[in-house]
Design a protein around this motif. Structure first.
Motif, short mmCIF file in Angstrom:
data_model
loop_
_atom_site.label_atom_id
_atom_site.label_comp_id
_atom_site.label_asym_id
_atom_site.label_seq_id
_atom_site.Cartn_x
_atom_site.Cartn_y
_atom_site.Cartn_z
N UNK A 1 0.82 -1.22 0.00
CA UNK A 1 0.00 0.00 0.00
C UNK A 1 0.85 1.27 0.00
N UNK A 2 1.89 1.28 0.82
CA UNK A 2 2.61 2.53 1.05
C UNK A 2 4.02 2.61 0.51
N UNK A 3 4.54 1.50 0.00
CA UNK A 3 5.92 1.51 -0.47
C UNK A 3 6.89 1.47 0.68
N UNK A 4 8.16 1.43 0.35
CA UNK A 4 9.20 1.34 1.38
C UNK A 4 9.25 2.60 2.22
N UNK B 1 14.00 -1.95 9.46
CA UNK B 1 12.93 -1.86 8.47
C UNK B 1 13.35 -2.51 7.16
N UNK B 2 14.58 -2.29 6.76
CA UNK B 2 15.06 -2.86 5.50
C UNK B 2 14.95 -4.38 5.51
N UNK B 3 15.29 -5.01 6.61
CA UNK B 3 15.21 -6.48 6.72
C UNK B 3 13.77 -6.95 6.62
N UNK B 4 12.85 -6.19 7.18
CA UNK B 4 11.43 -6.54 7.08
C UNK B 4 10.97 -6.44 5.62
N UNK B 5 11.34 -5.35 4.97
CA UNK B 5 10.97 -5.16 3.57
C UNK B 5 11.54 -6.27 2.70
N UNK B 6 12.81 -6.59 2.89
CA UNK B 6 13.44 -7.62 2.09
C UNK B 6 12.79 -8.98 2.32
N UNK C 1 8.68 -3.32 -4.72
CA UNK C 1 10.04 -3.85 -4.63
C UNK C 1 10.90 -3.26 -5.74
N UNK C 2 10.38 -3.27 -6.97
CA UNK C 2 11.15 -2.74 -8.09
C UNK C 2 11.47 -1.26 -7.88
#
Length: 182
Positions: free
Chosen positions: A20-23, A49-54, A105-106
């Motif tokens: 919904x909101x992007x990184x 946060x980066x680890x969660x996103x990945x 992601x892209x």
């Protein structure tokens, strides 16, 4: 709930929120709230946060890879290609969040690359290559077929993300059940 089960809950919640909101537009606070844990607990499960996103992005790619594998099991050539295409179209219909997570992601990797962070996308590129390799083998190791299949997939992603209805003329060149659409 075990830590592993909580971790799984965080990944599922992160897919929803990042889709919904992007990184940059998604806070870890909103993810923690969705899961029902505190931010400090969230950071015991993931370092940042980066680890969660990945983890969320890798899950989306792995889920897509598994959809392709299940759809093409025991099939070869055109049958495998059409089965994977139909399965992917169904995945998008059934789980639009995964599509939007892929698109986020892209965008996040491109933004990180532009900012000089070349490490951010390493695991995602590796996950994407695993998917490419699986599709490539399934399609008889034909580079042209693999490229065409994945290029159509990206076009599907783009058209679906832009919200084109299924009966719009931009979809007219796609195949349904092995036959061109009318």
């Amino acid at each position: 709930m075990s830590a592993e089960e909580r971790r799984e809950s965080v990944v599922r919640a992160a897919i929803t929120e990042f889709a919904r909101g992007g990184y940059n537009g998604t806070s870890t606070e909103v993810i923690a709230r969705r899961v029902g844990v505190s931010q400090p607990y969230l950071f015991r499960l993931f370092p940042n946060k980066q680890a969660i996103f990945l983890a969320a992005a890798e899950r989306c790619l792995e889920d897509t890879r598994q959809v392709f594998a299940a759809a093409s099991k025991g099939l070869e050539g055109e049958e495998a290609l059409h089965a994977m295409a139909a399965a992917y179209q169904q995945l998008i219909v059934d789980d639009g969040e995964k599509l939007m997570m892929q698109m986020q992601m892209y965008a996040a990797v491109a933004a990180a690359e532009a900012a000089g962070d070349h490490a951010f996308g390493e695991s995602l590129r590796a996950a994407w290559v695993r998917m490419w390799d699986d599709v490539h083998i399934t399609l008889g190791a034909d580079e042209s077929e693999t490229t065409t299949f994945l290029a159509y997939g990206m076009l599907v992603n783009t058209l679906a993300s832009l919200g084109f209805p299924g009966d719009h003329r931009v979809w007219s060149g796609f195949y349904v059940s092995g036959r061109p659409t009318e």
